[in-house]
Design a protein around this motif. Structure first.
Motif, PDB file in Angstrom:
ATOM      1  N   ALA A   1       0.834  -1.203   0.000  1.00 46.21           N
ATOM      2  CA  ALA A   1       0.000   0.000   0.000  1.00 46.21           C
ATOM      3  C   ALA A   1       0.865   1.247   0.000  1.00 46.21           C
ATOM      4  O   ALA A   1       2.053   1.198   0.300  1.00 46.21           O
ATOM      5  CB  ALA A   1      -0.898   0.010   1.240  1.00 46.21           C
TER       6      ALA A   1
ATOM      7  N   THR B   1      -4.043   6.301   5.218  1.00 46.06           N
ATOM      8  CA  THR B   1      -4.167   5.344   4.120  1.00 46.06           C
ATOM      9  C   THR B   1      -5.531   4.688   4.195  1.00 46.06           C
ATOM     10  O   THR B   1      -6.137   4.629   5.277  1.00 46.06           O
ATOM     11  CB  THR B   1      -3.047   4.273   4.172  1.00 46.06           C
ATOM     12  OG1 THR B   1      -3.179   3.398   3.055  1.00 46.06           O
ATOM     13  CG2 THR B   1      -3.101   3.468   5.457  1.00 46.06           C
ATOM     14  N   ASP B   2      -6.005   4.199   3.068  1.00 46.18           N
ATOM     15  CA  ASP B   2      -7.251   3.443   3.097  1.00 46.18           C
ATOM     16  C   ASP B   2      -6.967   1.933   3.167  1.00 46.18           C
ATOM     17  O   ASP B   2      -7.872   1.125   3.185  1.00 46.18           O
ATOM     18  CB  ASP B   2      -8.129   3.774   1.893  1.00 46.18           C
ATOM     19  CG  ASP B   2      -7.489   3.400   0.578  1.00 46.18           C
ATOM     20  OD1 ASP B   2      -6.267   3.169   0.545  1.00 46.18           O
ATOM     21  OD2 ASP B   2      -8.208   3.332  -0.437  1.00 46.18           O
ATOM     22  N   TYR B   3      -5.707   1.570   3.252  1.00 45.96           N
ATOM     23  CA  TYR B   3      -5.314   0.168   3.368  1.00 45.96           C
ATOM     24  C   TYR B   3      -5.696  -0.337   4.760  1.00 45.96           C
ATOM     25  O   TYR B   3      -5.346   0.265   5.765  1.00 45.96           O
ATOM     26  CB  TYR B   3      -3.807   0.021   3.142  1.00 45.96           C
ATOM     27  CG  TYR B   3      -3.318  -1.402   3.191  1.00 45.96           C
ATOM     28  CD1 TYR B   3      -3.645  -2.291   2.168  1.00 45.96           C
ATOM     29  CD2 TYR B   3      -2.552  -1.854   4.246  1.00 45.96           C
ATOM     30  CE1 TYR B   3      -3.196  -3.603   2.200  1.00 45.96           C
ATOM     31  CE2 TYR B   3      -2.100  -3.161   4.280  1.00 45.96           C
ATOM     32  CZ  TYR B   3      -2.429  -4.024   3.258  1.00 45.96           C
ATOM     33  OH  TYR B   3      -1.991  -5.333   3.298  1.00 45.96           O
ATOM     34  N   ASN B   4      -6.431  -1.444   4.812  1.00 45.88           N
ATOM     35  CA  ASN B   4      -6.882  -1.934   6.119  1.00 45.88           C
ATOM     36  C   ASN B   4      -6.607  -3.417   6.346  1.00 45.88           C
ATOM     37  O   ASN B   4      -7.097  -3.991   7.313  1.00 45.88           O
ATOM     38  CB  ASN B   4      -8.368  -1.631   6.314  1.00 45.88           C
ATOM     39  CG  ASN B   4      -9.227  -2.311   5.258  1.00 45.88           C
ATOM     40  OD1 ASN B   4      -8.764  -3.147   4.506  1.00 45.88           O
ATOM     41  ND2 ASN B   4     -10.483  -1.925   5.214  1.00 45.88           N
ATOM     42  N   ASP B   5      -5.820  -4.044   5.488  1.00 48.59           N
ATOM     43  CA  ASP B   5      -5.503  -5.465   5.646  1.00 48.59           C
ATOM     44  C   ASP B   5      -4.310  -5.636   6.593  1.00 48.59           C
ATOM     45  O   ASP B   5      -3.281  -6.201   6.226  1.00 48.59           O
ATOM     46  CB  ASP B   5      -5.219  -6.097   4.288  1.00 48.59           C
ATOM     47  CG  ASP B   5      -5.050  -7.603   4.365  1.00 48.59           C
ATOM     48  OD1 ASP B   5      -5.529  -8.206   5.343  1.00 48.59           O
ATOM     49  OD2 ASP B   5      -4.418  -8.176   3.453  1.00 48.59           O
TER      50      ASP B   5
ATOM     51  N   GLN C   1      -7.982   1.656  -2.490  1.00 50.29           N
ATOM     52  CA  GLN C   1      -7.887   0.236  -2.793  1.00 50.29           C
ATOM     53  C   GLN C   1      -8.977  -0.151  -3.755  1.00 50.29           C
ATOM     54  O   GLN C   1     -10.090   0.358  -3.698  1.00 50.29           O
ATOM     55  CB  GLN C   1      -8.039  -0.596  -1.522  1.00 50.29           C
ATOM     56  CG  GLN C   1      -6.836  -0.607  -0.660  1.00 50.29           C
ATOM     57  CD  GLN C   1      -7.053  -1.515   0.529  1.00 50.29           C
ATOM     58  OE1 GLN C   1      -8.136  -1.557   1.077  1.00 50.29           O
ATOM     59  NE2 GLN C   1      -6.023  -2.228   0.896  1.00 50.29           N
TER      60      GLN C   1
END
Length: 118
Positions: A25, A41-45, A117
């Motif tokens: 990301a 960030t919009d990354y959430n994994d 994402q």
């Protein structure tokens, strides 16, 4: 009321988020301290207590060398992730360089654009 153990420095600097050495990301450092930072960030994994590698460069520097830090995920939100430097091995010079750069460049643009994402 929030109690911080070290002073935060606001700023904006693009960062590449990596898991096990692989980029996953992009994001933007929004604030940092000697103890950690927040990445928009919009990354959430990610999971709490997971270690991430963070790669960044200083856009205005002559050298084009990227720097790396490790961070332990201590907070997740819809706006980003908070990472802590305690408990992971980092170069304190790199942390201090990041904080000093943020202090001097409040309006800088990101090196890695924040992308949504798919």
């Amino acid at each position: 009321m929030e109690h911080r153990l070290s002073k935060r420095t606001d700023g904006k600097l693009g960062v590449l988020v990596c898991k096990r050495g692989m980029p996953v990301a992009t994001g933007q450092v929004r604030d940092a301290s000697n103890r950690g930072l927040f990445i928009a960030t919009d990354y959430n994994d990610v999971q709490l207590n997971q270690i991430l590698d963070l790669e960044f460069g200083f856009p205005d520097k002559q050298e084009k060398q990227f720097r790396r830090l490790k961070g332990l995920v201590v907070r997740k939100s819809e706006n980003g992730i908070g990472v802590d430097f305690d408990g992971v091995e980092n170069d304190s010079f790199t942390i201090l360089s990041l904080i000093e750069w943020l202090k001097q460049h409040h309006r800088s643009t990101s090196h890695f654009p924040v992308r949504k994402q798919a």
